[in-house]
Design a protein around this motif. Structure first.
Motif, PDB file in Angstrom:
ATOM      1  N   HIS A  79       0.829  -1.207   0.000  1.00 45.98           N
ATOM      2  CA  HIS A  79       0.000   0.000   0.000  1.00 45.98           C
ATOM      3  C   HIS A  79       0.864   1.258   0.000  1.00 45.98           C
ATOM      4  O   HIS A  79       0.593   2.202  -0.750  1.00 45.98           O
ATOM      5  CB  HIS A  79      -0.922   0.034   1.224  1.00 45.98           C
ATOM      6  CG  HIS A  79      -2.185  -0.722   1.049  1.00 45.98           C
ATOM      7  ND1 HIS A  79      -3.221  -0.293   0.258  1.00 45.98           N
ATOM      8  CD2 HIS A  79      -2.597  -1.901   1.580  1.00 45.98           C
ATOM      9  CE1 HIS A  79      -4.214  -1.165   0.297  1.00 45.98           C
ATOM     10  NE2 HIS A  79      -3.855  -2.158   1.092  1.00 45.98           N
ATOM     11  N   ALA A  80       1.899   1.287   0.834  1.00 41.92           N
ATOM     12  CA  ALA A  80       2.767   2.467   0.922  1.00 41.92           C
ATOM     13  C   ALA A  80       3.494   2.706  -0.398  1.00 41.92           C
ATOM     14  O   ALA A  80       3.623   3.858  -0.846  1.00 41.92           O
ATOM     15  CB  ALA A  80       3.776   2.309   2.065  1.00 41.92           C
ATOM     16  N   LEU A  81       3.967   1.649  -1.027  1.00 43.69           N
ATOM     17  CA  LEU A  81       4.645   1.789  -2.321  1.00 43.69           C
ATOM     18  C   LEU A  81       3.683   2.303  -3.384  1.00 43.69           C
ATOM     19  O   LEU A  81       4.028   3.182  -4.186  1.00 43.69           O
ATOM     20  CB  LEU A  81       5.253   0.451  -2.754  1.00 43.69           C
ATOM     21  CG  LEU A  81       6.469  -0.014  -1.969  1.00 43.69           C
ATOM     22  CD1 LEU A  81       6.793  -1.468  -2.302  1.00 43.69           C
ATOM     23  CD2 LEU A  81       7.663   0.884  -2.250  1.00 43.69           C
ATOM     24  N   ALA A  82       2.476   1.762  -3.398  1.00 45.11           N
ATOM     25  CA  ALA A  82       1.481   2.200  -4.378  1.00 45.11           C
ATOM     26  C   ALA A  82       1.136   3.679  -4.169  1.00 45.11           C
ATOM     27  O   ALA A  82       1.113   4.461  -5.130  1.00 45.11           O
ATOM     28  CB  ALA A  82       0.233   1.334  -4.283  1.00 45.11           C
ATOM     29  N   ARG A  83       0.887   4.053  -2.931  1.00 45.95           N
ATOM     30  CA  ARG A  83       0.544   5.451  -2.630  1.00 45.95           C
ATOM     31  C   ARG A  83       1.665   6.397  -3.043  1.00 45.95           C
ATOM     32  O   ARG A  83       1.406   7.491  -3.539  1.00 45.95           O
ATOM     33  CB  ARG A  83       0.262   5.629  -1.139  1.00 45.95           C
ATOM     34  CG  ARG A  83      -1.015   5.027  -0.679  1.00 45.95           C
ATOM     35  CD  ARG A  83      -2.112   6.040  -0.757  1.00 45.95           C
ATOM     36  NE  ARG A  83      -3.379   5.368  -0.526  1.00 45.95           N
ATOM     37  CZ  ARG A  83      -4.363   5.895   0.114  1.00 45.95           C
ATOM     38  NH1 ARG A  83      -4.248   7.091   0.618  1.00 45.95           N
ATOM     39  NH2 ARG A  83      -5.490   5.243   0.244  1.00 45.95           N
ATOM     40  N   ALA A  84       2.914   5.989  -2.830  1.00 45.41           N
ATOM     41  CA  ALA A  84       4.060   6.832  -3.184  1.00 45.41           C
ATOM     42  C   ALA A  84       4.084   7.133  -4.681  1.00 45.41           C
ATOM     43  O   ALA A  84       4.569   8.188  -5.107  1.00 45.41           O
ATOM     44  CB  ALA A  84       5.363   6.158  -2.762  1.00 45.41           C
ATOM     45  N   ASP A  85       3.533   6.219  -5.471  1.00 51.95           N
ATOM     46  CA  ASP A  85       3.503   6.412  -6.919  1.00 51.95           C
ATOM     47  C   ASP A  85       2.137   6.863  -7.430  1.00 51.95           C
ATOM     48  O   ASP A  85       1.882   6.850  -8.638  1.00 51.95           O
ATOM     49  CB  ASP A  85       3.930   5.118  -7.625  1.00 51.95           C
ATOM     50  CG  ASP A  85       5.430   4.859  -7.485  1.00 51.95           C
ATOM     51  OD1 ASP A  85       6.190   5.832  -7.328  1.00 51.95           O
ATOM     52  OD2 ASP A  85       5.834   3.688  -7.540  1.00 51.95           O
ATOM     53  N   GLY A  86       1.239   7.233  -6.508  1.00 52.28           N
ATOM     54  CA  GLY A  86      -0.045   7.774  -6.905  1.00 52.28           C
ATOM     55  C   GLY A  86      -1.123   6.743  -7.196  1.00 52.28           C
ATOM     56  O   GLY A  86      -2.091   7.038  -7.896  1.00 52.28           O
ATOM     57  N   PHE A  87      -0.966   5.533  -6.663  1.00 53.30           N
ATOM     58  CA  PHE A  87      -1.952   4.483  -6.882  1.00 53.30           C
ATOM     59  C   PHE A  87      -2.625   4.111  -5.565  1.00 53.30           C
ATOM     60  O   PHE A  87      -2.127   4.414  -4.491  1.00 53.30           O
ATOM     61  CB  PHE A  87      -1.289   3.215  -7.459  1.00 53.30           C
ATOM     62  CG  PHE A  87      -0.766   3.403  -8.852  1.00 53.30           C
ATOM     63  CD1 PHE A  87      -1.560   3.117  -9.948  1.00 53.30           C
ATOM     64  CD2 PHE A  87       0.521   3.859  -9.072  1.00 53.30           C
ATOM     65  CE1 PHE A  87      -1.081   3.279 -11.231  1.00 53.30           C
ATOM     66  CE2 PHE A  87       1.014   4.036 -10.355  1.00 53.30           C
ATOM     67  CZ  PHE A  87       0.210   3.744 -11.443  1.00 53.30           C
ATOM     68  N   ASP A  88      -3.732   3.403  -5.680  1.00 48.64           N
ATOM     69  CA  ASP A  88      -4.396   2.805  -4.534  1.00 48.64           C
ATOM     70  C   ASP A  88      -4.621   1.347  -4.891  1.00 48.64           C
ATOM     71  O   ASP A  88      -4.608   0.987  -6.068  1.00 48.64           O
ATOM     72  CB  ASP A  88      -5.725   3.507  -4.248  1.00 48.64           C
ATOM     73  CG  ASP A  88      -6.135   3.408  -2.791  1.00 48.64           C
ATOM     74  OD1 ASP A  88      -5.585   2.565  -2.062  1.00 48.64           O
ATOM     75  OD2 ASP A  88      -7.026   4.166  -2.376  1.00 48.64           O
ATOM     76  N   LEU A  89      -4.814   0.498  -3.906  1.00 47.20           N
ATOM     77  CA  LEU A  89      -4.960  -0.928  -4.147  1.00 47.20           C
ATOM     78  C   LEU A  89      -6.358  -1.411  -3.809  1.00 47.20           C
ATOM     79  O   LEU A  89      -6.934  -0.995  -2.809  1.00 47.20           O
ATOM     80  CB  LEU A  89      -3.981  -1.727  -3.277  1.00 47.20           C
ATOM     81  CG  LEU A  89      -2.497  -1.521  -3.517  1.00 47.20           C
ATOM     82  CD1 LEU A  89      -1.702  -2.354  -2.521  1.00 47.20           C
ATOM     83  CD2 LEU A  89      -2.121  -1.897  -4.924  1.00 47.20           C
ATOM     84  N   TYR A  90      -6.841  -2.312  -4.639  1.00 48.79           N
ATOM     85  CA  TYR A  90      -8.095  -3.007  -4.380  1.00 48.79           C
ATOM     86  C   TYR A  90      -7.857  -4.467  -4.712  1.00 48.79           C
ATOM     87  O   TYR A  90      -7.394  -4.791  -5.802  1.00 48.79           O
ATOM     88  CB  TYR A  90      -9.241  -2.431  -5.227  1.00 48.79           C
ATOM     89  CG  TYR A  90      -9.611  -1.044  -4.774  1.00 48.79           C
ATOM     90  CD1 TYR A  90     -10.591  -0.861  -3.817  1.00 48.79           C
ATOM     91  CD2 TYR A  90      -8.941   0.072  -5.258  1.00 48.79           C
ATOM     92  CE1 TYR A  90     -10.912   0.411  -3.362  1.00 48.79           C
ATOM     93  CE2 TYR A  90      -9.261   1.336  -4.798  1.00 48.79           C
ATOM     94  CZ  TYR A  90     -10.233   1.500  -3.862  1.00 48.79           C
ATOM     95  OH  TYR A  90     -10.543   2.750  -3.395  1.00 48.79           O
ATOM     96  N   LYS A  91      -8.162  -5.331  -3.779  1.00 45.17           N
ATOM     97  CA  LYS A  91      -7.924  -6.759  -3.972  1.00 45.17           C
ATOM     98  C   LYS A  91      -8.838  -7.305  -5.053  1.00 45.17           C
ATOM     99  O   LYS A  91     -10.035  -7.043  -5.058  1.00 45.17           O
ATOM    100  CB  LYS A  91      -8.160  -7.509  -2.657  1.00 45.17           C
ATOM    101  CG  LYS A  91      -7.855  -9.000  -2.758  1.00 45.17           C
ATOM    102  CD  LYS A  91      -7.706  -9.597  -1.399  1.00 45.17           C
ATOM    103  CE  LYS A  91      -7.468 -11.069  -1.390  1.00 45.17           C
ATOM    104  NZ  LYS A  91      -6.665 -11.638  -2.411  1.00 45.17           N
ATOM    105  N   LEU A  92      -8.242  -8.065  -5.960  1.00 46.52           N
ATOM    106  CA  LEU A  92      -9.028  -8.725  -6.988  1.00 46.52           C
ATOM    107  C   LEU A  92      -9.761  -9.908  -6.373  1.00 46.52           C
ATOM    108  O   LEU A  92      -9.182 -10.664  -5.600  1.00 46.52           O
ATOM    109  CB  LEU A  92      -8.133  -9.215  -8.130  1.00 46.52           C
ATOM    110  CG  LEU A  92      -7.440  -8.132  -8.940  1.00 46.52           C
ATOM    111  CD1 LEU A  92      -6.475  -8.761  -9.942  1.00 46.52           C
ATOM    112  CD2 LEU A  92      -8.459  -7.265  -9.651  1.00 46.52           C
ATOM    113  N   PRO A  93     -11.013 -10.075  -6.724  1.00 45.49           N
ATOM    114  CA  PRO A  93     -11.767 -11.209  -6.179  1.00 45.49           C
ATOM    115  C   PRO A  93     -11.402 -12.497  -6.902  1.00 45.49           C
ATOM    116  O   PRO A  93     -10.872 -12.483  -8.019  1.00 45.49           O
ATOM    117  CB  PRO A  93     -13.223 -10.822  -6.479  1.00 45.49           C
ATOM    118  CG  PRO A  93     -13.134  -9.982  -7.706  1.00 45.49           C
ATOM    119  CD  PRO A  93     -11.826  -9.233  -7.585  1.00 45.49           C
TER     120      PRO A  93
END
Length: 164
Positions: A79-93
């Motif tokens: 999550h921290a890495l994604a946020r640093a690059d301007g992304f957010d995470l959502y788990k794929l079902p």
């Protein structure tokens, strides 16, 4: 006042250090990880400390996060890495080849879209803007997250069918 090293950290790096600390805690703590992963307890302490220049190696990130799976905030470091690059995470079902009930899923997306749209309209009715109070009062972030989650689920279903 923080250490010279801590003051030199950019916000994204500080967030990564704090996420690492949370991930280590969520995976059972420094001593448990030391025994489980064959690194010293002090190394795990350094990885999560904003006062130390060492960052957790990428091969350990997956191992630490796997041990903390399902804990609040998981996967912390990703999550921290994604946020640093301007992304957010959502788990794929998990999806099967049939990809579920299409009508029910599209209906859920439509209902959630209508709900958040109605709330935004209510928010802007008085002053033509959405402010912090409106967001809290109408739980707009939770609704938007639900809408994104439904969209991610739809995307996963479409990919499952396309990939057969």
């Amino acid at each position: 006042m923080g250490s010279r090293w801590e003051q030199a950290l950019e916000p994204a790096d500080l967030a990564l250090k704090l996420a690492t600390k949370d991930a280590i805690r969520g995976a059972g703590g420094q001593e448990f990880l030391s025994e489980s992963l064959g690194r010293s307890q002090s190394r795990f302490s350094d990885y999560g400390s904003p006062n130390k220049p060492d960052f957790i190696p990428i091969d350990l990130v997956r191992k630490v996060q796997a041990l903390g799976a399902g804990k609040p905030g998981w996967p912390h470091i990703t999550h921290a890495l994604a946020r640093a690059d301007g992304f957010d995470l959502y788990k794929l079902p998990e999806t099967g080849a049939s990809s579920g009930d299409w009508l029910a899923h599209v209906s859920a997306i439509s209902q959630e879209t209508a709900e958040i749209t109605t709330k935004i309209c209510a928010s802007v009715a008085d002053d033509l803007k959405v402010d912090r109070d409106d967001i809290k009062k109408h739980a707009l972030i939770a609704d938007a997250e639900q809408l994104v989650t439904l969209g991610v689920q739809l995307l996963a279903q479409l990919r499952a069918v396309a990939e057969g």
